[in-house]
Each structure stands twice: as structure tokens, then as C-alpha cells.
Scaffold this motif. Structure first.
Motif, PDB file in Angstrom:
ATOM      1  N   UNK A 104      30.746  31.815  45.357  1.00  0.00           N
ATOM      2  CA  UNK A 104      31.143  32.852  46.303  1.00  0.00           C
ATOM      3  C   UNK A 104      32.584  33.296  46.064  1.00  0.00           C
ATOM      4  N   UNK A 105      33.461  32.338  45.707  1.00  0.00           N
ATOM      5  CA  UNK A 105      34.847  32.700  45.400  1.00  0.00           C
ATOM      6  C   UNK A 105      34.899  33.607  44.178  1.00  0.00           C
ATOM      7  N   UNK A 106      34.061  33.340  43.178  1.00  0.00           N
ATOM      8  CA  UNK A 106      34.026  34.195  41.988  1.00  0.00           C
ATOM      9  C   UNK A 106      33.494  35.583  42.328  1.00  0.00           C
ATOM     10  N   UNK A 107      32.498  35.638  43.206  1.00  0.00           N
ATOM     11  CA  UNK A 107      31.965  36.933  43.624  1.00  0.00           C
ATOM     12  C   UNK A 107      33.067  37.761  44.311  1.00  0.00           C
ATOM     13  N   UNK A 108      33.783  37.108  45.212  1.00  0.00           N
ATOM     14  CA  UNK A 108      34.858  37.802  45.919  1.00  0.00           C
ATOM     15  C   UNK A 108      35.936  38.246  44.940  1.00  0.00           C
ATOM     16  N   UNK A 129      25.687  46.559  36.434  1.00  0.00           N
ATOM     17  CA  UNK A 129      25.041  45.545  37.272  1.00  0.00           C
ATOM     18  C   UNK A 129      25.115  45.885  38.758  1.00  0.00           C
ATOM     19  N   UNK A 130      25.988  46.836  39.117  1.00  0.00           N
ATOM     20  CA  UNK A 130      26.178  47.175  40.534  1.00  0.00           C
ATOM     21  C   UNK A 130      26.092  48.689  40.752  1.00  0.00           C
ATOM     22  N   UNK A 131      24.946  49.284  40.415  1.00  0.00           N
ATOM     23  CA  UNK A 131      24.797  50.735  40.576  1.00  0.00           C
ATOM     24  C   UNK A 131      24.913  51.130  42.052  1.00  0.00           C
ATOM     25  N   UNK A 133      46.450  46.984  46.959  1.00  0.00           N
ATOM     26  CA  UNK A 133      46.264  46.395  45.638  1.00  0.00           C
ATOM     27  C   UNK A 133      47.405  45.416  45.399  1.00  0.00           C
ATOM     28  N   UNK A 134      47.081  44.214  44.992  1.00  0.00           N
ATOM     29  CA  UNK A 134      48.083  43.195  44.728  1.00  0.00           C
ATOM     30  C   UNK A 134      48.541  43.245  43.275  1.00  0.00           C
ATOM     31  N   UNK A 135      49.663  42.578  42.944  1.00  0.00           N
ATOM     32  CA  UNK A 135      50.230  42.680  41.597  1.00  0.00           C
ATOM     33  C   UNK A 135      49.299  42.248  40.482  1.00  0.00           C
ATOM     34  N   UNK A 136      48.366  41.339  40.775  1.00  0.00           N
ATOM     35  CA  UNK A 136      47.466  40.858  39.738  1.00  0.00           C
ATOM     36  C   UNK A 136      46.171  41.669  39.671  1.00  0.00           C
ATOM     37  N   UNK A 137      46.180  42.856  40.289  1.00  0.00           N
ATOM     38  CA  UNK A 137      44.998  43.701  40.259  1.00  0.00           C
ATOM     39  C   UNK A 137      43.943  43.319  41.267  1.00  0.00           C
ATOM     40  N   UNK A 138      44.298  42.482  42.222  1.00  0.00           N
ATOM     41  CA  UNK A 138      43.370  42.016  43.245  1.00  0.00           C
ATOM     42  C   UNK A 138      43.404  42.982  44.420  1.00  0.00           C
ATOM     43  N   UNK A 139      42.286  43.682  44.675  1.00  0.00           N
ATOM     44  CA  UNK A 139      42.213  44.628  45.781  1.00  0.00           C
ATOM     45  C   UNK A 139      41.782  43.906  47.054  1.00  0.00           C
ATOM     46  N   UNK A 140      42.338  44.318  48.166  1.00  0.00           N
ATOM     47  CA  UNK A 140      41.980  43.720  49.451  1.00  0.00           C
ATOM     48  C   UNK A 140      40.727  44.423  49.974  1.00  0.00           C
ATOM     49  N   UNK A 141      39.614  43.677  50.048  1.00  0.00           N
ATOM     50  CA  UNK A 141      38.336  44.204  50.535  1.00  0.00           C
ATOM     51  C   UNK A 141      37.838  43.364  51.699  1.00  0.00           C
ATOM     52  N   UNK A 142      36.974  43.941  52.514  1.00  0.00           N
ATOM     53  CA  UNK A 142      36.366  43.210  53.623  1.00  0.00           C
ATOM     54  C   UNK A 142      35.168  42.410  53.125  1.00  0.00           C
ATOM     55  N   UNK A 143      34.696  41.487  53.962  1.00  0.00           N
ATOM     56  CA  UNK A 143      33.516  40.700  53.613  1.00  0.00           C
ATOM     57  C   UNK A 143      32.301  41.598  53.400  1.00  0.00           C
ATOM     58  N   UNK A 144      32.179  42.631  54.220  1.00  0.00           N
ATOM     59  CA  UNK A 144      31.042  43.534  54.084  1.00  0.00           C
ATOM     60  C   UNK A 144      31.085  44.285  52.760  1.00  0.00           C
ATOM     61  N   UNK A 145      32.288  44.627  52.294  1.00  0.00           N
ATOM     62  CA  UNK A 145      32.419  45.331  51.016  1.00  0.00           C
ATOM     63  C   UNK A 145      32.044  44.429  49.844  1.00  0.00           C
ATOM     64  N   UNK A 177      29.995  41.787  49.998  1.00  0.00           N
ATOM     65  CA  UNK A 177      28.613  41.338  50.108  1.00  0.00           C
ATOM     66  C   UNK A 177      27.698  42.133  49.179  1.00  0.00           C
ATOM     67  N   UNK A 178      26.905  41.414  48.409  1.00  0.00           N
ATOM     68  CA  UNK A 178      25.942  42.055  47.525  1.00  0.00           C
ATOM     69  C   UNK A 178      26.468  42.393  46.154  1.00  0.00           C
ATOM     70  N   UNK A 179      27.778  42.187  45.915  1.00  0.00           N
ATOM     71  CA  UNK A 179      28.315  42.471  44.593  1.00  0.00           C
ATOM     72  C   UNK A 179      27.765  41.456  43.599  1.00  0.00           C
ATOM     73  N   UNK A 180      27.324  41.923  42.458  1.00  0.00           N
ATOM     74  CA  UNK A 180      26.710  41.050  41.463  1.00  0.00           C
ATOM     75  C   UNK A 180      27.693  40.749  40.334  1.00  0.00           C
ATOM     76  N   UNK A 181      27.886  39.458  40.057  1.00  0.00           N
ATOM     77  CA  UNK A 181      28.765  39.011  38.990  1.00  0.00           C
ATOM     78  C   UNK A 181      27.953  38.818  37.716  1.00  0.00           C
TER      79      UNK A 181
END
Length: 292
Positions: free
Chosen positions: A62-66, A150-152, A161-173, A175-179
Motif C-alpha cells: 500500500x505504501x508503494x501504491x501511494x 496501466x491506469x487508463x 508538489x514536494x522537492x522529490x517529485x512527491x505530489x500531495x494526494x488524498x486517499x480517494x485519489x 485508491x485504485x491506482x495500479x503499480x
């Protein structure tokens, strides 16, 4: 003591750099003028962000998905960033033969995009992905295309957006993202950067120490030197008795080691540095403060 001495400060810096053999140590503050926020400097938009740790990444699907959902969005800003005047000035100093090398704590690749060649990416680069099983490295652009496939239909707008390219998203956003996994062996894919809780590879650290050891001076650009990762090289330079110049907006953890500190914006200051001779200083812009 601290004095307002724009011309004097630039003259001292130009004299130090003009003698050559300088190693540059750069941090996030050098890239803020390219639109990439820093962790601790004046932009500080991500000071309250909780960076991904290596332990969480490898230990939780789940951490990798996020992480990958957020990074998939944030990568667009990193990929779209362009070198600013500070990056171009450093590349110019290298072309003039004044630099012995560049050690950067940044993962954005902007030094190289500006034309610099002798760059050691201390914390790796976001433009590459590594498999934790077979260790194959592939371009980030390839992974971006695979994640899109993989995520059409998946889309998310980030509020930050954080310095390492990490965007701040909600749990709902998220959810369902495929790694996706390594196309060669099915292993876990990780950006080719050093996460918190992960060590910089020892050969890379040794290379940086060797570079500092053979340098004539150390020039720190846009780093708060708040963590050991960069501060250790300043401490080594101090042990060796090398001149140390620090150009940063705000105080740093290495100021007590410095021969010269300039509290000034990086782009205008470095542009001014490249426009004067090593012993001749012009104006460096209002607001610059030099400690000596």
C-alpha cells in the motif's frame, strides 16, 4: 561580524573561484528558481511533508501504491523543470576549467540539463528507476508510459508538489491506482534515489570525499546543510584547511566552518560571479549580505 558589502563579498568569492580547483556542493535552494520547492529554505512549501522511507516502501504494498500514484503526478513538474540562471552559471564555471567537480544533493538532473558534465548525484536521480531484485536500471520516461497504460482514465490534481517529485494526494485519489513491476523479473521498482532511512552507496560517498580531498576550495550553493549527508563534506574541507564559501538564502549548518558566507538569491549572485573577473567585482544586487 556581518556587513553589507556586495562588491567586496563578490570580489572575495570571485577570487576564490578564479583560482580554480573548486568543488561545488549544491542543494535544493539552487533549484527553487526553476519552480522546484525546497524542504527547509524560503519556499518551504513542504516543510511539514513526511517523506517516504525506504523501510515503508519495501515493506508495504500500500505504501508503494501511494508513493507511485503521488510520484506519477509529481514527476510531471520535475520533468518539465528547466535549468535556471544558477545552474547555467555553474556549467559556465565548469566550461572555464575552474571546477574540479560538482556534488549535488538534488535529484532533478538540472545541472546536467544546463550543460555540466562532472556531476556526482549524491542522492541519485529521479530520471531513472531501479529494480530491487535484478538491479536493472531503466529510464523514468519508460515507467511513466507503462503507468499511464496501466491506469487508463486515472487523473489527479495535486495541491502541492514536494522537492522529490512527491505530489500531495488524498486517499480517494490514490485508491485504485495500479503499480507495475519490473518488466524483466517482476521485482519491485523503486526510483533510483536514496530514500530516508537508506544509505548513500559507500563508493559514491568515497568518491565525493576524494574529490574534496583533492580540491583547492569548496563552494556550497543552496544547501541548508541541516543533515549529515552534505555537511560531512564541509566538515572534511574544514579539517583539510580548505577555503569554504557558502551562498544560500538563510543560515546553514556549516556557517561556522565557512571562510565566506553570502545570504543572497542564487541565480543573480552566480550570474554576477560569472560576469566579473576573478579579482574584479561588480554589483551583485541589493540585499546581499556577506559574513566575514
Amino acid at each position: 561580524m556581518t556587513v553589507r558589502a556586495e562588491g567586496t563579498a563578490l570580489a572575495r568569492l570571485a577570487g576564490l573561484v578564479g583560482d580554480g580547483g573548486v568543488v561545488v556542493l549544491s542543494g535544493a535552494g539552487l533549484s527553487t528558481e526553476s519552480g522546484i520547492p525546497d524542504y527547509r529554505g524560503p519556499t518551504g512549501r513542504s516543510r511539514n511533508a513526511e517523506p517516504m522511507t525506504y523501510q515503508r516502501f519495501v515493506g508495504s504494498e500500500e505504501a508503494r501504491r501511494r508513493y507511485w500514484a503521488r510520484s506519477h503526478v509529481g514527476w510531471r513538474q520535475i520533468a518539465a523543470a528547466r535549468p535556471n540562471a544558477g545552474h547555467r552559471a555553474v556549467a559556465d564555471l565548469e566550461r572555464r576549467g575552474l571546477l574540479a567537480g560538482i556534488v549535488t544533493q538534488n535529484v532533478d538532473g538540472l545541472h546536467q540539463a544546463a550543460g555540466a558534465r562532472q556531476v556526482i548525484e549524491l542522492h541519485g536521480g529521479l530520471d531513472r528507476v531501479v529494480c530491487l531484485s535484478c538491479r536493472e536500471r531503466t529510464p523514468r520516461a519508460d515507467l511513466d508510459a507503462r503507468l499511464r497504460a496501466a491506469n487508463p482514465g486515472w487523473a489527479a490534481d495535486a495541491g502541492q508538489i514536494n522537492p522529490d517529485g512527491d505530489a500531495v494526494l488524498t486517499d480517494d485519489q490514490v485508491k485504485g491506482f495500479r503499480v507495475v513491476d519490473c518488466h524483466s523479473c517482476g521485482g519491485i521498482l523503486k526510483p533510483d534515489v536514496v530514500f530516508f532511512g537508506e544509505n548513500v552507496p559507500r563508493p559514491r560517498v568515497d568518491h565525493c570525499f576524494a574529490l574534496v580531498g583533492s580540491a583547492r576550495a569548496l563552494l556550497v550553493l543552496g544547501s541548508s546543510l541541516a543533515i549529515r549527508s552534505g555537511l560531512r563534506f564541509v566538515a572534511r574541507a574544514a579539517e583539510l584547511g580548505l577555503p569554504i564559501a557558502i551562498v544560500n538564502q538563510g543560515p546553514t549548518g556549516g556557517d561556522h566552518h565557512a571562510t565566506l558566507t553570502l545570504d543572497a538569491p542564487l541565480g543573480p549572485t552566480l550570474t554576477a560571479l560569472t560576469s566579473v573577473g576573478p579579482r574584479d567585482a561588480g554589483a551583485v544586487g541589493s540585499g546581499t549580505r556577506a559574513a566575514q
